[in-house]
Design a protein around this motif. Structure first.
Motif, mmCIF file in Angstrom:
data_model
loop_
_atom_site.group_PDB
_atom_site.id
_atom_site.type_symbol
_atom_site.label_atom_id
_atom_site.label_comp_id
_atom_site.label_asym_id
_atom_site.label_seq_id
_atom_site.Cartn_x
_atom_site.Cartn_y
_atom_site.Cartn_z
ATOM 1 N N ASP A 138 44.093 50.231 15.874
ATOM 2 C CA ASP A 138 43.973 49.174 14.851
ATOM 3 C C ASP A 138 44.474 47.844 15.400
ATOM 4 O O ASP A 138 43.816 46.815 15.274
ATOM 5 C CB ASP A 138 44.773 49.543 13.591
ATOM 6 N N ILE A 139 45.654 47.889 16.012
ATOM 7 C CA ILE A 139 46.252 46.652 16.504
ATOM 8 C C ILE A 139 45.410 46.063 17.654
ATOM 9 O O ILE A 139 45.173 44.851 17.700
ATOM 10 C CB ILE A 139 47.736 46.868 16.917
ATOM 11 N N ALA A 140 44.899 46.928 18.515
ATOM 12 C CA ALA A 140 44.066 46.436 19.629
ATOM 13 C C ALA A 140 42.817 45.749 19.080
ATOM 14 O O ALA A 140 42.441 44.666 19.540
ATOM 15 C CB ALA A 140 43.683 47.584 20.559
ATOM 16 N N ALA A 141 42.183 46.359 18.084
ATOM 17 C CA ALA A 141 40.971 45.765 17.504
ATOM 18 C C ALA A 141 41.293 44.411 16.875
ATOM 19 O O ALA A 141 40.529 43.455 17.006
ATOM 20 C CB ALA A 141 40.359 46.710 16.477
ATOM 21 N N SER A 142 42.464 44.327 16.219
ATOM 22 C CA SER A 142 42.803 43.059 15.544
ATOM 23 C C SER A 142 43.132 41.963 16.570
ATOM 24 O O SER A 142 43.004 40.782 16.276
ATOM 25 C CB SER A 142 43.963 43.258 14.569
ATOM 26 N N LEU A 143 43.550 42.357 17.779
ATOM 27 C CA LEU A 143 43.899 41.366 18.797
ATOM 28 C C LEU A 143 42.704 40.996 19.690
ATOM 29 O O LEU A 143 42.824 40.126 20.563
ATOM 30 C CB LEU A 143 45.031 41.903 19.686
ATOM 31 N N ALA A 144 41.559 41.624 19.448
ATOM 32 C CA ALA A 144 40.387 41.414 20.321
ATOM 33 C C ALA A 144 40.059 39.929 20.547
ATOM 34 O O ALA A 144 39.769 39.544 21.685
ATOM 35 C CB ALA A 144 39.173 42.167 19.779
ATOM 36 N N PRO A 145 40.108 39.069 19.518
ATOM 37 C CA PRO A 145 39.740 37.669 19.768
ATOM 38 C C PRO A 145 40.672 36.945 20.749
ATOM 39 O O PRO A 145 40.277 35.979 21.393
ATOM 40 C CB PRO A 145 39.839 37.015 18.375
ATOM 41 N N LYS A 146 41.926 37.416 20.854
ATOM 42 C CA LYS A 146 42.899 36.772 21.751
ATOM 43 C C LYS A 146 42.873 37.349 23.160
ATOM 44 O O LYS A 146 43.472 36.807 24.079
ATOM 45 C CB LYS A 146 44.337 37.035 21.216
ATOM 46 N N ALA A 147 42.233 38.502 23.302
ATOM 47 C CA ALA A 147 42.310 39.240 24.572
ATOM 48 C C ALA A 147 41.025 39.101 25.375
ATOM 49 O O ALA A 147 39.967 38.800 24.835
ATOM 50 C CB ALA A 147 42.577 40.715 24.293
ATOM 51 N N ALA A 148 41.143 39.351 26.691
ATOM 52 C CA ALA A 148 39.952 39.371 27.551
ATOM 53 C C ALA A 148 39.051 40.527 27.160
ATOM 54 O O ALA A 148 37.835 40.460 27.292
ATOM 55 C CB ALA A 148 40.380 39.515 29.010
ATOM 56 N N GLY A 149 39.675 41.614 26.667
ATOM 57 C CA GLY A 149 38.932 42.815 26.299
ATOM 58 C C GLY A 149 39.906 43.981 26.202
ATOM 59 O O GLY A 149 41.124 43.779 26.273
#
Ligand code: NCD
Ligand code: ZN
Length: 360
Positions: free
Chosen positions: A83-94
């Protein structure tokens, strides 16, 4: 003089936070610029690993203060952070998924742990797999089942490149990268029968994941060049002391050697300059959604022949597996956003000049 666009390396181990004796955001981005690379995507197997908002910020804050070229930071897929990874997707390279064992703590053994990431991580955001051999086949099956594009890191085997080719022909959304060491080196001969400690020195320097493969594997990568979307370094710096020590960690530095190795292949007519532009600029820009870097280019003297020397490199790790190799193609100048950032062995960009590719 050959003029290339600013090159993109989607696979770099920065080592900050946690192992800055090997490398940090300053030295790694200096190495990138010296290698003609103006944007790097950083892997999450740091200490601590990057797997939530606090750890992502730890890496991004260090990058913001120190980076001299542009950058993005991956999040690692853990057993319970979908859940947290999906929510951070816009800030991350991938999202990086470690499906086989390698250096660092991140690893998803059980396939039930893959599912939530495939279900929740945004379909438009890059998902990169460390998946070798049959694990790679499983990752491609997940991609087909969940209709989620995947990018396969460091393809090294004939069976891998052939399966990726077949998957692409079936319309499965898979892309892949290959590293220079898997294109230009083969596996070392079997360990010497000398007593422990004698004659073994240096064997750790050939340790890398995926391992160096056979000549047949190397040949299959070259005959299937059109299946390869990106060239990536998998720049994985460890110090010489660590590489020559008891339990040598796997990994090679590569940021400063990828371009001369490829230009040398161009001079031998095994590759074209257009292949380099496609696989280190056009395709990575598309796959990883990297915004255009305006007024950015690299000037390379394609005819200068020289020997690769670790002593001339900017990486902190202090060695290269290509020491003494005679290559063609010297990076002379690099311009990033209208400013000269590298010229003839000198870094001219300040720490902090680099920008996050997700916030340009
Ligand atoms: C990488 C590292 O050192 O972080 N090592 C390597 O051999 N490639 C880890 C990895 O990419 O698997
Ligand atoms: Zn890696």
């Amino acid at each position: 003089m050959l003029k290339l666009p600013g090159l993109i390396d989607p696979h770099v181990h920065v080592r900050e936070p946690g192992a800055t004796h090997k490398e940090d955001w300053d030295t790694v981005t200096q190495a990138a610029l010296a290698g003609g690379i103006t944007a790097i995507l950083a892997m999450p197997n740091t200490k601590p690993p990057i797997f939530d908002e606090a750890t992502l910020n730890l890496a991004l804050d260090a990058a913001k203060a120190k980076a001299r070229c542009d950058y993005g930071q991956y999040i690692g897929a853990g057993p319970d952070n979908s859940d947290i990874a999906a929510s951070l997707a816009p800030k991350a390279a991938g999202l990086k998924m470690y499906l086989d064992s390698t250096f660092g703590e991140l690893r998803l053994d059980d396939m039930t742990l893959w599912t939530p990431h495939f279900e929740k991580f945004p379909k438009s955001a890059p998902m990169v797999m460390h998946s070798e051999s049959r694990t790679m086949a499983a990752a491609i099956l997940f991609s087909a089942i969940y209709d989620h594009p995947v990018h396969i890191a460091h393809v090294s085997l004939k069976e891998e490149i052939l399966l990726i080719k077949a998957a692409k022909e079936k319309g499965i959304k898979v892309t892949c990268e290959v590293c220079p060491h898997h294109l230009f080196m083969t596996m070392p001969s079997p360990p010497s029968p000398l007593p422990e400690g004698e004659g073994r020195r240096g064997e750790g320097r050939t340790e890398v994941r995926p391992r160096l493969a056979t000549q047949e594997d190397v040949d299959s990568l070259w005959t299937n060049l059109d299946v390869i979307d990106c060239f990536a370094t998998d720049h994985a710096p460890h110090t010489l002391e660590e590489k020559d020590g008891e339990n040598p960690p796997p990994g090679f530095p590569g940021l400063e050697t990828i371009l001369p190795l490829l230009i040398t292949a161009v001079s031998e007519k095994r590759l074209s300059v257009d292949d380099i532009v496609q696989k280190m600029y056009i395709n990575p820009r598309r796959i990883f959604q990297i915004p255009e870097q305006t007024e950015t280019w690299v000037e390379v003297d394609e005819n200068e022949t020289y020997e690769i020397k670790a002593s001339e490199q900017f990486t902190r790790c202090g060695w290269t597996p290509f020491e003494g190799w005679k290559v063609k193609g010297k990076v002379r100048k690099v311009f990033l956003r209208g400013n000269i950032v590298y010229e003839d062995g000198k870094i001219l960009a300040n720490a902090g000049y680099g920008r996050n590719i997700r916030h340009i």
